[in-house]
Design an enzyme around this catalytic site. Structure first.
Site, PDB file in Angstrom:
ATOM      1  N   GLU A  98      -9.253  -5.385  -4.153  1.00 17.18           N
ATOM      2  CA  GLU A  98      -8.549  -4.216  -3.528  1.00 17.18           C
ATOM      3  C   GLU A  98      -9.515  -3.465  -3.040  1.00 17.18           C
ATOM      4  O   GLU A  98      -9.155  -2.360  -1.988  1.00 17.18           O
ATOM      5  CB  GLU A  98      -7.605  -3.597  -4.789  1.00 17.18           C
ATOM      6  CG  GLU A  98      -6.276  -4.399  -5.130  1.00 17.18           C
ATOM      7  CD  GLU A  98      -5.325  -4.458  -4.024  1.00 17.18           C
ATOM      8  OE1 GLU A  98      -5.459  -3.747  -2.889  1.00 17.18           O
ATOM      9  OE2 GLU A  98      -4.351  -5.043  -3.993  1.00 17.18           O
ATOM     10  N   HIS A 119      -7.746  -5.565   0.662  1.00 20.09           N
ATOM     11  CA  HIS A 119      -6.405  -5.053   0.595  1.00 20.09           C
ATOM     12  C   HIS A 119      -5.519  -5.320   2.016  1.00 20.09           C
ATOM     13  O   HIS A 119      -6.399  -4.955   3.111  1.00 20.09           O
ATOM     14  CB  HIS A 119      -6.820  -3.189   0.529  1.00 20.09           C
ATOM     15  CG  HIS A 119      -5.635  -2.464   0.384  1.00 20.09           C
ATOM     16  ND1 HIS A 119      -5.018  -2.317  -0.564  1.00 20.09           N
ATOM     17  CD2 HIS A 119      -4.978  -1.649   1.222  1.00 20.09           C
ATOM     18  CE1 HIS A 119      -3.845  -1.391  -0.576  1.00 20.09           C
ATOM     19  NE2 HIS A 119      -4.087  -0.734   0.717  1.00 20.09           N
ATOM     20  N   SER A 175       0.816  -1.328   0.225  1.00 22.16           N
ATOM     21  CA  SER A 175      -0.274  -0.006  -0.069  1.00 22.16           C
ATOM     22  C   SER A 175       0.811   1.108   0.096  1.00 22.16           C
ATOM     23  O   SER A 175       1.681   1.482  -0.942  1.00 22.16           O
ATOM     24  CB  SER A 175      -0.747  -0.009   1.051  1.00 22.16           C
ATOM     25  OG  SER A 175      -2.098   0.790   0.910  1.00 22.16           O
TER      26      SER A 175
END
Length: 584
Positions: free
Chosen positions: A335, A448, A204
């Site tokens: 995601e 995610h 990330s």
């Protein structure tokens, strides 16, 4: 037990001597050196300033426990819920937080061993190297590598920027990371690590950070390979321009009543005032500086400052020469889902989050906050299933795809294609396994951040109740990542029978699926959707100019100006090194 001290746990680095501790892991012990200071504490008058290396200490420094977490916003959306709490700080908050951790096999490797350096994510506003999910003992024990993870300043403390000012130049959180990379170059050999084989990996905002170091020449020489998990420096959330950075910094100052009296003072007064404010005050007002209601947007992020970043990430990627670089990139299957519960209308972890057409349309505006009316229309057009335009489950999944594609999948695909076309060897994956232990609801799929626990080998810990298949899967993933760190290729060098993971090229676009089944090679990382985001939408925007004329001119000017500034800076540096400057 002074006389019987274990010599394996005593290490001398440039700053002085350290005492670590020995930890049990499945398969044998590892050594951990936790809370090693690498930077003078950026407190008081040093808030917002670039880092200074830690001065040497006397005696033996105790490196047996994690240190404080950098001051940050703590997530209170679902108090007590494992899925959010696992990302929250697990040590006290402090601005004195610039420490790193080193994990190494026990006993120490006798020949120099490849080093993995982890950069945590958290939207540049949160995160810590001490979180349980980043526990280094399993990976180090299983693969025999050395692992380093640093803390870095986040939020306003790491990324407040008043462009042109010395007092708050911006990007100091990235400079913290760079200082830790320099520390690794100078000191990792003492732990058995090889400073000539350093692989950065992050997820990330951590992956965006890895990418920004790739694009910043002073960082580039400090590592050799890179892994970007679910993030990229060219993502729409990862950087801001100087104008927006200044707007946010001055708005934060106004919100905490700086300078008092309300008259717009100069930068020096403004920063001096911001330094008097308690850390919690800055955190409390942080989210109010964002320009629109949005998800997957963060207030204080890296800035295109002409210094750390000489141009926008996209321009640097397009212009870069990546010969001889090896990169591993990838995304998870879903995601977007994690972010929807943080502000998309109609979403919650506690129900199916079926949404109406109106909620989908509103969600697109929050999920693509900078879009013009026409751009939002185009997104809706592309993501609607026109056979079932009102189907609530399909609309929910479509909005997840909008958020995931726009922010993660398509920036990662764009980066992979450009790097491959410009000489890098790229390997790409989609992570598709939903952990049996996951506390988020089923509709969120593989969210995610939920590959990390497998890369770090947590399923090897019996008390965490993963399945036997998951344990084997985690061992496979650790092997891929460690092989990549060793050779730049995730494949098993000795095992030609195993399914091969081919490089990703701009033409064939081959990637692998990572799940409990054997590797499966596929083509095109959401190629249709990403053609929309990466090819069509920019054309639409430049044609219709929501980038109104002023901004377009500004962009062209900025390119001219930044090359001029680089030239000027070189001239000035040259001039200031001459004698006549010193005796004025």
């Amino acid at each position: 037990a002074e006389g019987r001290e274990d010599p394996e746990l005593l290490v001398t680095v440039r700053g002085g001597r350290l005492r670590g501790l020995r930890l049990k892991a499945p398969g044998g012990p590892v050594s951990a050196f936790l809370g090693i200071p690498f930077e003078e504490p950026p407190v008081g008058p040093r808030r917002f300033l670039p880092p200074e290396p830690k001065r040497p200490w006397a005696g033996v420094l105790d490196a047996t426990a994690f240190q404080s977490v950098c001051y940050q916003y703590v997530d209170t959306l679902y108090p007590g819920f494992e899925g959010t709490e696992m990302w929250n700080p697990n040590r006290e908050l402090s601005e004195d937080c610039l420490y790193l951790n080193v994990w190494t096999p026990y006993p120490r490797p006798t020949s120099p061993t490849p080093v993995l350096v982890w950069i945590y994510g958290g939207g540049f506003y949160s995160g810590a190297s001490s979180l349980d999910v980043y526990y280094g003992r399993f990976l180090v024990q299983a693969e025999g590598t050395v692992l380093v993870a640093m803390n870095y300043r986040v939020g306003a403390f790491g990324f407040t920027c008043l462009p042109g000012s010395r007092e708050a130049p911006g990007n100091v959180g990235l400079l913290d990371q760079r200082l830790a990379l320099q520390w690794v170059q100078e000191n990792v050999a003492a732990f058995g690590g090889d400073p000539a084989s350093v692989t950065l990996f992050g997820e990330s905002a951590g992956a965006a950070s890895v990418g920004l170091h790739l694009l910043s020449p002073p960082s580039r020489g400090l590592f050799h390979r890179a892994v970007l998990q679910s993030g990229a420096p060219n993502g729409p959330w990862a950087t801001v321009g100087v104008g927006e950075a200044r707007r946010r910094a001055t708005l934060l100052a106004r919100l905490v009543v700086c300078p008092p009296g309300g008259a717009g003072g100069n930068d020096t007064e403004l920063v001096a005032c911001l330094r008097t404010r308690p850390a919690q005050d800055l955190v409390d007002h942080e989210w109010r500086v964002l320009p629109q209601e949005s998800i997957f947007r963060f207030s204080f992020v890296p800035v295109v400052d002409g210094d750390f970043l000489s141009d926008t990430p996209e321009a640097l990627i397009n212009a870069g020469d990546f010969q001889g670089l090896q990169v591993l990139v990838g995304v998870v299957k879903d995601e977007g889902t994690y972010f929807l519960v943080y502000g998309a209308p109609g979403f919650s972890k506690d129900n199916e989050s079926f949404i109406s057409r109106a909620q989908f349309l509103a969600g697109v505006r929050v999920g693509v906050p900078q879009a013009s009316d026409l751009a939002a229309e185009a997104v809706v057009l592309h993501y609607t299933d026109w056979l079932h335009p009102e189907d609530p489950a399909r609309l929910r999944d479509a909005l997840s795809d909008v958020v995931g594609d726009h922010n993660v999948v398509c920036p990662v695909a764009q980066l992979a294609g450009r790097l491959a076309a410009q000489g890098a060897r790229v390997y790409a994956y989609v992570f598709e396994h939903r952990a049996s232990t996951l506390s988020w609801p089923l509709w969120m799929g593989v969210p995610h951040g939920y590959e990390i626990e497998f890369i770090f080998g947590l399923p090897l810990e019996p008390s965490l109740n993963y399945t036997e298949e998951e344990r084997i899967f985690a061992q496979r993933l650790m092997r891929y990542w460690a092989n990549f760190a060793r050779t730049g290729d995730p494949n098993e060098p000795r095992d030609a029978k195993a399914p091969q993971w081919p490089p990703y090229t701009a033409g064939a676009q081959q990637y692998v699926s990572l799940n409990l089944r054997p590797l499966e090679v596929r083509r095109g990382l959401r190629a249709q959707a990403c053609a929309f985001w990466n090819r069509f939408l920019p054309k639409l925007l430049s044609a219709t100019d929501t980038l109104d004329e002023a901004e377009r001119q500004w962009k062209a000017e900025f390119h001219r100006w930044s090359s001029y500034m680089v030239h000027w800076k070189n001239q000035f540096d040259h001039y200031s090194k001459q004698d006549r400057c010193s005796d004025l």
